[in-house]
Design an enzyme around this catalytic site. Structure first.
Site, PDB file in Angstrom:
ATOM      1  N   HIS A   1      -1.723  -3.500 -13.272  1.00 51.85           N
ATOM      2  CA  HIS A   1      -3.043  -3.014 -13.661  1.00 51.85           C
ATOM      3  C   HIS A   1      -3.837  -4.036 -14.462  1.00 51.85           C
ATOM      4  CE1 HIS A   1      -0.927  -1.833 -17.461  1.00 51.85           C
ATOM      5  NE2 HIS A   1      -2.089  -2.174 -17.970  1.00 51.85           N
TER       6      HIS A   1
ATOM      7  N   GLN B   1      -3.208  -0.525 -27.069  1.00 52.14           N
ATOM      8  CA  GLN B   1      -4.224  -1.262 -26.327  1.00 52.14           C
ATOM      9  C   GLN B   1      -4.022  -2.762 -26.479  1.00 52.14           C
ATOM     10  OE1 GLN B   1      -7.415   0.393 -28.483  1.00 52.14           O
ATOM     11  NE2 GLN B   1      -7.882   1.977 -27.000  1.00 52.14           N
ATOM     12  N   GLY B   2      -4.024  -3.476 -25.377  1.00 49.56           N
ATOM     13  CA  GLY B   2      -3.863  -4.924 -25.433  1.00 49.56           C
ATOM     14  C   GLY B   2      -2.431  -5.375 -25.254  1.00 49.56           C
ATOM     15  N   ASP B   3      -1.501  -4.434 -25.181  1.00 44.60           N
ATOM     16  CA  ASP B   3      -0.094  -4.788 -25.010  1.00 44.60           C
ATOM     17  C   ASP B   3       0.344  -4.686 -23.554  1.00 44.60           C
ATOM     18  OD1 ASP B   3       0.391  -5.361 -27.648  1.00 44.60           O
ATOM     19  OD2 ASP B   3       0.841  -3.310 -28.166  1.00 44.60           O
ATOM     20  N   SER B   4      -0.498  -4.144 -22.706  1.00 45.57           N
ATOM     21  CA  SER B   4      -0.162  -3.990 -21.289  1.00 45.57           C
ATOM     22  C   SER B   4       0.389  -5.284 -20.716  1.00 45.57           C
ATOM     23  CB  SER B   4      -1.400  -3.619 -20.476  1.00 45.57           C
ATOM     24  OG  SER B   4      -1.727  -2.271 -20.640  1.00 45.57           O
TER      25      SER B   4
ATOM     26  N   ASP C   1       4.053  -0.983 -11.247  1.00 50.09           N
ATOM     27  CA  ASP C   1       3.118  -1.682 -12.128  1.00 50.09           C
ATOM     28  C   ASP C   1       3.659  -3.045 -12.575  1.00 50.09           C
ATOM     29  OD1 ASP C   1       0.857  -2.161 -13.563  1.00 50.09           O
ATOM     30  OD2 ASP C   1       1.313  -0.770 -15.198  1.00 50.09           O
TER      31      ASP C   1
END
Length: 270
Positions: A82, A214-217, A127
């Site tokens: 993603h 958020q931002g760790d994906s 993913d």
């Protein structure tokens, strides 16, 4: 499709790209600059974490679209599907590695040349993605699990994502530990949104407080193997909020796709 899940991906939109987060709290952890599901509320930092030491996790990579990743090979980064916009030639991504502080002058930055998104990825499961770099980065790589023997116990997570739900991306790499949550328990939290066999869950189920955000994906969830070497067992994928009680973080189960990842990486070689 799966409109609610779009808000769970651990990524935040920056310009045209969604930022991914590293928080073991179920919140948006995916980042995708594409038509694939994206999170409206994305996490960007480890929640409940502490600052990592320089050189502690030398395989960690920060990607310019706001996601994390790990060096699968010296010139290939493993991240989340993603976080990228399909497969093919791509020179728009910058991978930064070798430092805890993103503003450190010793940081190594290399541009991408090609991206391979998991075949068949449609926003649910699968993913994972690979990013080919223009030149090798001379740092240790992170091997991936090829079976589920170590998919239990306690895992390590790290990232530059938000340190709280709705928070800001971080300058310094943060780290934390999160316990495994079995499929049956995680399914009670997420129902059919969870894809058992392709995803695993981890987090402080009763109390919350520790998670990717958020931002760790795209960043790794890892642990020591029997030989004492780091082994990647998961990829930060999604969750509801960050570090909420009863809502563990959801990670791509790397061992399920180990053969596909190896084959894809070999295809990028040369």
């Amino acid at each position: 499709m799966r409109s609610q899940l779009k808000n769970l991906k651990r990524a935040t939109a920056t310009a045209a790209v969604a930022l991914a987060a590293v928080s073991l709290q179920p919140a948006a952890a995916h980042a995708a600059p594409t038509p694939t599901p994206q999170a409206d509320g994305v996490h960007t930092k480890i929640v409940g974490g502490t600052k990592a030491s320089q050189g502690e996790f030398p395989f960690m990579v920060r990607l310019s679209m706001g996601c994390g990743g790990a060096l699968y090979a010296k010139d290939v980064v493993l991240t989340a599907a993603h976080c990228v916009d399909g497969s093919g030639p791509n020179t728009s991504i910058t991978a930064t590695a070798g430092v805890v502080d993103l503003e450190d002058s010793k940081a190594v930055s290399v541009k991408s040349t090609e991206v391979l998104q998991a075949p068949g990825y449609n926003g649910k499961g699968k993913d994972w993605a690979l990013i080919k770099l223009a030149k090798p980065i001379d740092l240790p790589t992170l091997k991936i699990a090829t079976d589920d023997k170590l998919t239990s116990g306690e895992f390590d997570i790290a990232g530059w994502g938000a340190d709280k739900e709705g928070g800001q991306q971080q300058r310094y790499l943060l780290k934390a530990k999160v316990p495994f949550v079995d499929d049956a328990t995680c399914k009670k939290a997420y129902g059919d949104q969870l894809t058992p066999g392709e995803e695993i869950c981890a987090g402080q189920l009763d109390t919350g407080g520790t998670d990717t955000c958020q931002g760790d994906s795209g960043g790794p969830m890892f642990r020591k193997d029997d030989a004492g070497q780091w082994l990647q067992v998961g990829i930060v994928s999604w969750g509801e909020g960050c570090a909420r009680p009863g809502k563990p973080g959801v990670y791509t189960e790397v061992s399920t796709f180990a053969a596909d990842i190896k084959k894809a990486a070999e295809g990028l070689a040369g």
